[in-house]
Design a protein around this motif. Structure first.
Motif, PDB file in Angstrom:
ATOM      1  N   ARG A 206     -32.471 -39.414  70.686  1.00  0.00           N
ATOM      2  CA  ARG A 206     -31.140 -38.835  70.652  1.00  0.00           C
ATOM      3  C   ARG A 206     -30.430 -38.957  71.998  1.00  0.00           C
ATOM      4  O   ARG A 206     -29.215 -39.124  72.078  1.00  0.00           O
ATOM      5  N   SER A 231     -36.192 -42.778  67.310  1.00  0.00           N
ATOM      6  CA  SER A 231     -36.583 -41.524  66.664  1.00  0.00           C
ATOM      7  C   SER A 231     -35.679 -41.301  65.452  1.00  0.00           C
ATOM      8  O   SER A 231     -34.644 -41.946  65.306  1.00  0.00           O
ATOM      9  N   ARG A 232     -36.071 -40.367  64.621  1.00  0.00           N
ATOM     10  CA  ARG A 232     -35.227 -40.025  63.477  1.00  0.00           C
ATOM     11  C   ARG A 232     -33.851 -39.571  63.941  1.00  0.00           C
ATOM     12  O   ARG A 232     -32.831 -39.919  63.331  1.00  0.00           O
ATOM     13  N   GLN A 248     -43.697 -40.158  61.019  1.00  0.00           N
ATOM     14  CA  GLN A 248     -44.307 -39.702  59.759  1.00  0.00           C
ATOM     15  C   GLN A 248     -43.630 -40.315  58.546  1.00  0.00           C
ATOM     16  O   GLN A 248     -44.285 -40.682  57.576  1.00  0.00           O
ATOM     17  N   ASP A 285     -36.738 -33.834  80.847  1.00  0.00           N
ATOM     18  CA  ASP A 285     -37.314 -32.494  80.747  1.00  0.00           C
ATOM     19  C   ASP A 285     -38.830 -32.571  80.967  1.00  0.00           C
ATOM     20  O   ASP A 285     -39.560 -33.103  80.133  1.00  0.00           O
ATOM     21  N   GLY A 300     -37.054 -37.865  84.573  1.00  0.00           N
ATOM     22  CA  GLY A 300     -35.797 -38.278  85.181  1.00  0.00           C
ATOM     23  C   GLY A 300     -34.786 -38.698  84.134  1.00  0.00           C
ATOM     24  O   GLY A 300     -35.061 -38.668  82.929  1.00  0.00           O
TER      25      GLY A 300
ATOM     26  N   PHE B  39     -37.418 -33.360  51.860  1.00  0.00           N
ATOM     27  CA  PHE B  39     -36.873 -34.447  51.043  1.00  0.00           C
ATOM     28  C   PHE B  39     -36.347 -33.934  49.695  1.00  0.00           C
ATOM     29  O   PHE B  39     -35.468 -34.549  49.086  1.00  0.00           O
TER      30      PHE B  39
HETATM   31  C1  LIG Z   1     -39.034 -34.275  56.774  1.00  0.00           C
HETATM   32  C2  LIG Z   1     -38.910 -34.722  58.197  1.00  0.00           C
HETATM   33  C3  LIG Z   1     -39.329 -35.984  58.525  1.00  0.00           C
HETATM   34  C4  LIG Z   1     -39.192 -36.456  59.830  1.00  0.00           C
HETATM   35  N1  LIG Z   1     -39.620 -37.720  60.119  1.00  0.00           N
HETATM   36  C5  LIG Z   1     -39.474 -38.186  61.385  1.00  0.00           C
HETATM   37  C6  LIG Z   1     -39.905 -39.508  61.744  1.00  0.00           C
HETATM   38  O1  LIG Z   1     -40.440 -40.266  60.917  1.00  0.00           O
HETATM   39  N2  LIG Z   1     -39.698 -39.929  63.014  1.00  0.00           N
HETATM   40  C7  LIG Z   1     -39.119 -39.130  63.974  1.00  0.00           C
HETATM   41  O2  LIG Z   1     -38.943 -39.593  65.111  1.00  0.00           O
HETATM   42  N3  LIG Z   1     -38.726 -37.888  63.659  1.00  0.00           N
HETATM   43  C8  LIG Z   1     -38.878 -37.396  62.397  1.00  0.00           C
HETATM   44  N4  LIG Z   1     -38.423 -36.145  62.107  1.00  0.00           N
HETATM   45  C9  LIG Z   1     -37.597 -35.416  63.112  1.00  0.00           C
HETATM   46  C10 LIG Z   1     -38.351 -34.725  64.215  1.00  0.00           C
HETATM   47  O3  LIG Z   1     -38.737 -33.438  63.775  1.00  0.00           O
HETATM   48  C11 LIG Z   1     -37.439 -34.583  65.463  1.00  0.00           C
HETATM   49  O4  LIG Z   1     -36.288 -33.857  65.101  1.00  0.00           O
HETATM   50  C12 LIG Z   1     -36.990 -35.924  66.062  1.00  0.00           C
HETATM   51  O5  LIG Z   1     -38.118 -36.760  66.265  1.00  0.00           O
HETATM   52  C13 LIG Z   1     -36.285 -35.687  67.375  1.00  0.00           C
HETATM   53  O6  LIG Z   1     -35.762 -36.883  67.888  1.00  0.00           O
HETATM   54  P1  LIG Z   1     -35.497 -37.041  69.462  1.00  0.00           P
HETATM   55  O7  LIG Z   1     -36.775 -36.838  70.193  1.00  0.00           O
HETATM   56  O8  LIG Z   1     -34.789 -38.331  69.660  1.00  0.00           O
HETATM   57  O9  LIG Z   1     -34.427 -35.896  69.756  1.00  0.00           O
HETATM   58  P2  LIG Z   1     -34.573 -34.538  70.558  1.00  0.00           P
HETATM   59  O10 LIG Z   1     -35.689 -33.726  70.042  1.00  0.00           O
HETATM   60  O11 LIG Z   1     -33.229 -33.960  70.611  1.00  0.00           O
HETATM   61  O12 LIG Z   1     -35.007 -34.992  72.017  1.00  0.00           O
HETATM   62  C14 LIG Z   1     -34.190 -35.657  72.919  1.00  0.00           C
HETATM   63  C15 LIG Z   1     -34.954 -35.722  74.235  1.00  0.00           C
HETATM   64  O13 LIG Z   1     -34.225 -36.473  75.174  1.00  0.00           O
HETATM   65  C16 LIG Z   1     -34.326 -35.850  76.445  1.00  0.00           C
HETATM   66  N5  LIG Z   1     -33.138 -36.260  77.219  1.00  0.00           N
HETATM   67  C17 LIG Z   1     -31.855 -35.871  77.021  1.00  0.00           C
HETATM   68  N6  LIG Z   1     -31.040 -36.519  77.882  1.00  0.00           N
HETATM   69  C18 LIG Z   1     -31.828 -37.337  78.629  1.00  0.00           C
HETATM   70  C19 LIG Z   1     -31.569 -38.261  79.679  1.00  0.00           C
HETATM   71  N7  LIG Z   1     -30.338 -38.496  80.129  1.00  0.00           N
HETATM   72  N8  LIG Z   1     -32.624 -38.902  80.203  1.00  0.00           N
HETATM   73  C20 LIG Z   1     -33.890 -38.683  79.769  1.00  0.00           C
HETATM   74  N9  LIG Z   1     -34.181 -37.844  78.781  1.00  0.00           N
HETATM   75  C21 LIG Z   1     -33.162 -37.173  78.215  1.00  0.00           C
HETATM   76  C22 LIG Z   1     -34.396 -34.383  76.165  1.00  0.00           C
HETATM   77  O14 LIG Z   1     -35.059 -33.709  77.225  1.00  0.00           O
HETATM   78  C23 LIG Z   1     -35.193 -34.338  74.868  1.00  0.00           C
HETATM   79  O15 LIG Z   1     -36.592 -34.206  75.122  1.00  0.00           O
HETATM   80  C24 LIG Z   1     -38.608 -35.637  60.819  1.00  0.00           C
HETATM   81  C25 LIG Z   1     -38.225 -34.343  60.490  1.00  0.00           C
HETATM   82  C26 LIG Z   1     -38.365 -33.876  59.191  1.00  0.00           C
HETATM   83  C27 LIG Z   1     -37.947 -32.492  58.862  1.00  0.00           C
END
Ligand SMILES: Cc1cc2nc3c(=O)[nH]c(=O)nc-3n(C[C@H](O)[C@H](O)[C@H](O)COP(=O)(O)OP(=O)(O)OC[C@H]3O[C@@H](n4cnc5c(N)ncnc54)[C@H](O)[C@@H]3O)c2cc1C
Ligand SMILES: Nc1ncnc2c1ncn2[C@@H]1O[C@H](COP(=O)(O)O)[C@@H](O)[C@H]1O
Lengths: 316, 249
Positions: A206, A231-232, A248, A285, A300, B39
């Motif tokens: 994200r 990521s999702r 997953q 973080d 970083g 889902f």
């Molecule tokens: C039914 C179901 C199925 C799912 N299946 C999957 C799946 O297959 N795959 C999957 O990935 N997720 C899946 N998820 C979602 C999962 O639970 C998380 O919500 C998702 O993985 C989070 O994505 P993320 O880490 O990109 O986002 P976030 O959790 O928002 O993390 C973003 C990270 O970026 C860091 N960050 C922000 N800005 C910066 C910067 N400038 N520099 C460095 N770091 C920074 C933050 O510290 C944070 O740790 C599923 C969820 C459900 C409910």
């Protein structure tokens, strides 16, 4: 031979998908096994030859039919079911292809399916992950009936080359439904290495903030010969196409090197990468859960770190 | 169409950190938050939107499981489903058993569309919809990210490893949902009150399904192998040096 395994080949009409070679390795873990690969295609010449060259394959069944140009479960399942007579096991890969097809085969055969086999413990005994990999089950399939299973490809090495299996042309007399029709397919990210087989993968979360910013990762990946994942959250936000989702409910991968950029490390994501040889995490973080599993962690801002990394690698 | 059937499973909430029992007999579920499988919320949302577009008259939800599942069925009614059926079973059902039970419901209720989740996030099987379609002898459109209904057909875009695939299926058909199909609505308080008056019938599984389905026997449940926590590097130079040393760059 006490076990006869039928593996349903995954392919795009021209090339055998590497997932098939992984199914072969899984099948070889069964005691005393004869391995037969079924190639359903419009014209399966090339793909059958590739399957016949896999080490460990005893025979290839080539089933040519115009409707097999696309892998529609509704038309493939009755054919696979008919081929399955006389086999003790029917395997397919745990890719979207196999996940779609194999349960339909299992139901037609009236047996339960073992999904995502990660280890073989006996002819009917397998280990498989549940709860996003938070628990591992040892399950036993009914002894008296055929075993239908999908193979978790990240758990097995691909079988090597060197096979010289005979190719047998098979004509099937099976009634095929016409209620399901292929319309089109559009590839999300074709010009880069395939995510499921690449030895290096860089994934963005994200934190990338936009589809444009993903270009940072594509550029770095090009220098490393890496595939790009997401990521999702990044896929949901439209920063990356769906076929890049790792986890997953996306792709389960096992590269030599995995670099997670701006990904927090939710359990649903981690289950997709737990077999990676080396994990690198870049996150601003220091408390992010991704650092719990990373071999190398760097705290970083990705927007300064990734360009620096890019420069250092280019200068290598 | 007159009716859409949506199948929902009660599962451990996705936010719960699941732990294996020390004796290997399963995972700890006591005192753990339970929810509708994510889902399946997407499946229900899609059915509701189809109804709201005037393309269906009734949305029926069904769940196979113990009496506690009434909670999730009530939530589904509050989201907007018209009617709910609990197929009551105190022993857990596996996908083939679930598919057979759903088929029996299909025969009673005659839906033109059955929408399920692609995967229940407890057992991660990803089987039930495909099995139902096979037993029913009808089309399956799995991992849907877009559904368009027209003239007794559904045009469904599917999330596949290669990208997006579109297929056309004749109705009645089975659709299973992927994450990008829609974003489920939140339930509002007045709807929860209203849902208490909506019909929720209970039917014992034994009364519905003909024969018990063959099952996998679970011999043991183990925790996964843990990865070792690695080291923190202080800058990009140190990272690159470490990766080079390991032969990764
Ligand atoms: C039914 C179901 C199925 C799912 N299946 C999957 C799946 O297959 N795959 C999957 O990935 N997720 C899946 N998820 C979602 C999962 O639970 C998380 O919500 C998702 O993985 C989070 O994505 P993320 O880490 O990109 O986002 P976030 O959790 O928002 O993390 C973003 C990270 O970026 C860091 N960050 C922000 N800005 C910066 C910067 N400038 N520099 C460095 N770091 C920074 C933050 O510290 C944070 O740790 C599923 C969820 C459900 C409910
Ligand atoms: N016990 C159940 N009750 C109702 N629906 C179920 C049940 N089990 C599975 N399903 C449906 O089938 C889908 C796929 O489940 P599974 O094949 O177990 O991964 C779920 O998302 C539900 O829609």
């Amino acid at each position: 031979m006490s076990n006869r395994v039928l593996i349903v080949a995954e392919h795009d009409g021209a090339k055998l998908n590497p997932s098939t070679a992984k199914c072969v390795t899984c099948a070889r873990a069964l005691p005393q096994t004869e391995i037969v690969v079924a190639v359903l295609a419009a014209d399966g010449g090339a793909v059958s030859a590739q399957a016949a060259a896999l080490a460990g394959v005893a025979r290839v069944l080539r089933v040519d039919h115009a409707v097999n140009a696309h892998a529609l479960a509704a038309t493939w399942a009755p054919q696979v079911t008919s081929l399955a007579q006389g086999y003790t096991h029917v395997f397919g890969p745990s890719t979207t292809f196999g996940k779609d097809l194999m349960p339909r085969v299992a139901a037609l055969l009236g047996v339960p399916q073992v999904s995502d086999v990660m280890a073989v413990e006996g002819a009917h005994k397998f280990r498989r992950p549940v709860y996003a990999g938070n628990a591992i089950l040892t399950v036993e399939a009914p002894a008296e009936s055929v075993v239908v299973a999908t193979v978790r490809t990240a758990s097995f090495e691909a079988a090597g080359q060197g096979g010289t299996a005979p190719i047998e042309t098979v004509g099937l007399n099976v009634e095929l439904p016409s209620h399901t029709r292929f319309v089109s397919v559009s590839a999300g990210s074709t010009d880069r290495p395939d995510l499921q087989t690449a030895s290096r993968v860089i994934s963005g979360g994200r934190a990338l903030g936009s589809a444009e910013n993903f270009k940072l990762l594509y550029d770095l990946a090009a220098k490393l010969g890496a595939a790009v994942g997401a990521s999702r959250a990044a896929v949901d936000a439209g920063y990356a196409p769906n076929d890049m989702q790792v986890g997953q409910t996306g792709k389960i991968i096992a590269p030599e090197l995995y670099i997670a950029v701006g990904i927090s490390g939710a359990i649903q994501h981690l289950t997709g990468i737990k077999d990676a040889r080396t994990i690198v995490a870049i996150n601003k973080d220091a408390e992010a859960p991704i650092f719990e599993v990373a071999d190398y962690g760097l705290v970083g801002d990705l927007f300064t770190i990734v360009p620096e990394l890019d420069k250092l690698i280019a200068a290598r | 169409m007159s009716r859409i059937l949506v199948c929902i499973k009660r599962v451990v909430d996705f936010n719960v950190r699941v732990r294996v029992r020390p004796d290997g007999s399963g995972v700890i579920t006591e005192g753990v938050k339970m929810s509708i499988n994510p889902f399946d919320e997407i499946a229900l949302e899609e059915a509701l939107r189809i109804k709201e577009r005037g393309l269906a008259q009734e949305v029926l939800v069904a769940c196979i499981g113990p009496t506690d599942c009434q909670q999730q069925l009530r939530t589904a009614l509050a989201m907007g489903a018209d009617r709910a059926i609990l197929v009551q079973s105190d022993t857990p059902v596996q996908p083939l058993g679930a598919a057979r039970a759903i088929l029996a419901l299909v025969n009673r209720e005659q839906p033109q569309l059955v929408i399920l989740g692609k995967q229940a996030i407890d057992d991660d099987n990803n089987q039930t919809g495909q099995m139902l379609a096979a037993l029913w002898g009808r089309p399956q459109a799995t991992f849907a990210s877009r559904v368009e209904l027209k003239d007794g057909k559904a045009l469904v875009t599917r999330e596949v490893d290669a990208g997006l695939e579109t297929i056309e299926v004749d109705l009645p058909a089975v659709i299973t949902t992927d994450l990008r199909l829609n974003e489920p609505r939140y339930v509002k308080l007045p709807e929860i009150m209203k849902a208490k008056k909506k019909p929720l019938d209970t039917l014992p599984l034994t009364q519905l399904a003909t024969a018990a389905a063959p099952q996998l026997r679970v011999l043991r449940t183990d925790p996964p192998a843990q990865r070792q926590k690695g080291v923190m590097v202080k800058d990009v130079g140190e990272l690159v040096a470490a990766l080079k040393k390991k032969g990764l760059l």
